[in-house]
Design an enzyme around this catalytic site. Structure first.
Site, short mmCIF file in Angstrom:
data_model
loop_
_atom_site.label_atom_id
_atom_site.label_comp_id
_atom_site.label_asym_id
_atom_site.label_seq_id
_atom_site.Cartn_x
_atom_site.Cartn_y
_atom_site.Cartn_z
CB CYS A 70 -0.28 -0.30 1.20
SG CYS A 70 -2.64 -0.27 1.08
CB THR A 71 1.92 3.18 1.81
OG1 THR A 71 2.22 2.76 3.48
CG2 THR A 71 0.36 4.28 1.48
CD GLU A 72 6.07 0.20 5.62
OE1 GLU A 72 7.19 1.90 5.21
OE2 GLU A 72 5.84 0.51 6.11
NE ARG A 81 1.74 -0.34 7.37
CZ ARG A 81 1.96 -1.24 6.34
NH1 ARG A 81 2.96 -1.27 5.80
NH2 ARG A 81 0.73 -2.15 6.28
#
Length: 557
Positions: free
Chosen positions: A194-196, A405
């Site tokens: 996703c965003t990592e 996170r």
């Protein structure tokens, strides 16, 4: 095609077509073994394909149209994949058949120069002209990103399919260096999931982290360690009857106790996972492609790989819901004394039925997402508790950087189903706020205020933190024309300057979503941004559709 397949990936690719074929074969093979907490990443395609593209263009072997067609053939293959879950619960965490193959473009070279090139623009162009929900597209942003690149990124966002999501070098690179990477390694990161982000041949951790429902911690303060859904079963700390709390500090300390209990449980779970993983999983192909695994003759799923950096995380669920709830209690119950704890509990137990006045009062309290220091200070303190806990116990007890996170995927919807009404006016079972976004409808001061609240709730001087997912929804009118593109470019530069990790956009009218919900067959091709990935709106559950509809629609920037 047969000649290509006979040569790659067993031998090095000789041209752009073979490079594309080699990459696609490798990704297909990796699907066989890679379903143990990791995700498939396409890495920095505009970087590793560029030498083949530049050579073929210089020799007249390929045109831009032909290169684009080859890329789009890969896009079709990726979009065909369906990631099936073994239970409805698993599917609810990642609705819309998420499978994340993120293509990363832009960013910087390993010596810190701008990395955008001709292939960067071809990939962006292909996502505008070829509207599939996969592959995902991530654009790295940095302070010296060229105006042409930002303009192209903004124009692609305006097409409304949620591409690209933006990832910020100014936040990620220094954080990764602080955790042991060299600048060269950190500057070469690619988006994963996703965003990592991941650093090729240096990252070595493969297990996902715990999802922690901190809105449940608020409910447990109000119910003395219990939740409405589970009756009299004690789940948290018995912090006492909140009607006996005389000060805000007593209420806050009760929340902190519940919060810390959740963290302890999550870290215990992660410890067990780390110890068991190598006994049950192996990744021969992934290990063969990892320099450190080959150097030390060790599988990627082993607990420790020499010279590797283990970057893990635990998930904070419901930031906006928690901040707004605590801010309402602090302001209205303990400071202004406009609302008694008795009446608050009565309204929550009744799911606000017959208590419209109480609900309106709660929703008028300071909220996260408005650049309001009253609410943001609570968010910053909540974040600090989590970051400090990670710093204290991660490396010592887990052997990994277990960082906080804020990336729920779509799990903020099922997590909301188990939490009863909360003091921010949210009703029983309604979705929690997603990621580091504001609660539904709470952000009333415009999108820049959302960025500022995100910034003000971060503990910038602390290391044990990771991605923050941020959703912003614009109306098409807000970003139309060249003036709209200019505004969006300025917004992106502000995001970069504030050193926020991630932001992604939906550009769609509420009326369009309501029409698609009513007549899905007419809107089969409507792609929306969910949580670090895009999906077809009509494939989503009604609950998630309603969650997207309820997000604040910004029509002024």
């Amino acid at each position: 095609m047969a000649d290509n397949a006979d040569h790659v990936p067993g031998e090095p690719a000789r041209d752009f077509w073979e490079a594309c074929q080699s990459q696609w074969f490798t990704q297909m093979f990796s699907r066989i073994e890679q379903k143990t907490g990791t995700t498939i990443s396409n890495g920095r395609m505009d970087q590793y394909f560029f030498p083949f593209y530049a050579k073929d263009r210089a020799e007249g072997k390929i045109t831009d149209a032909q290169a684009t067609e080859l890329l789009e053939c890969m896009w079709v293959g990726m979009a065909e994949f369906i990631d099936m879950y073994i239970s409805p619960t698993g599917g609810a965490f990642n609705e819309g058949y998420a499978h994340w193959e993120a293509v990363t473009v832009g960013g910087q070279t390993t010596d810190g120069r701008d990395a955008s090139n001709a292939l960067t623009y071809l990939i962006l162009k292909s996502k505008r002209e070829f509207p599939l929900h996969y592959p995902d597209l991530a654009a790295r942003i940095h302070s010296r990103a060229p105006e042409r690149y930002l303009w192209d990124v903004a124009e692609t966002i305006k097409y409304g399919s949620g591409f690209p999501k933006l990832i910020n070098d100014e936040e990620i690179v220094p954080l990764y260096v602080s955790k042991g990477a060299t600048f060269e390694e950190a500057l070469d990161y690619a988006v994963s999931g996703c965003t990592e982000a991941r650093m090729p041949n240096r990252d070595t951790y493969t297990s996902g982290g715990a999802y922690i429902n901190f809105a449940a911690a608020v409910e447990m303060v109000l119910r003395n360690g219990r939740m409405k859904k589970y009756g009299d079963q004690q789940l948290g700390v018995e912090t006492g009857d909140p009607r006996n709390f005389k000060t805000w500090d007593e209420f806050w300390n009760a929340y902190v106790q519940q919060h810390l209990l959740f963290l302890k449980a999550a870290f215990t779970q992660q410890y067990i996972i780390n110890k068991l993983r190598a006994q049950h999983f192996a990744q021969p192909m992934g290990s063969a492609m990892h320099d450190l695994c080959m150097k030390h003759c060790i599988d990627l799923h082993q607990e420790q790989i020499p010279e590797g950096i283990n970057l893990g995380y635990f998930e904070y669920m419901g930031l906006g819901t928690v901040v707004d709830s605590l801010a309402a209690v602090k302001k209205l119950v303990f400071e202004e004394k406009k609302l008694s704890m008795d009446k608050l509990l009565a309204a929550i137990n009744a799911n606000f039925e017959g208590y419209d006045d109480v609900r309106a009062m709660l929703r008028s309290a300071p909220c996260y997402g408005n650049n309001d220091e009253y609410a943001d200070a609570i968010g910053r303190e909540i974040d600090k508790i989590s970051v400090e806990y990670g710093g204290k116990y991660s490396m010592k007890d887990l052997g990994i950087h277990n960082d906080v996170r804020y990336v729920p995927f779509t799990s903020h919807v099922p997590f909301g189903k188990v939490v009863s009404a909360t003091p921010n006016g949210r009703t029983d079972g309604f979705p929690l706020s997603d990621g580091s976004s504001a609660s539904h409808g709470a952000d009333v001061n415009g999108p820049t205020a959302v960025l500022l609240s995100n910034y003000h709730t971060k503990n910038m001087g602390m290391r044990d933190r990771a991605a923050r997912m941020l959703n912003i929804k614009f109306t098409p009118k807000c970003v139309e024309g060249e003036q709209g593109t200019e505004k969006l470019v300025s917004f992106i530069r502000t995001f970069c300057d504030l050193k926020l990790w991630h932001v992604q956009f939906n550009v769609v009218n509420k009326q369009t979503l309501l029409a698609a919900q009513k007549d899905p067959q007419k809107y089969r091709n409507l792609i929306v941004r969910i949580a670090g990935y895009s999906a077809y709106f009509v494939d989503l559950s009604p609950d998630l559709q309603n969650d997207l509809i309820a997000r604040t629609e910004h029509d002024v920037m």
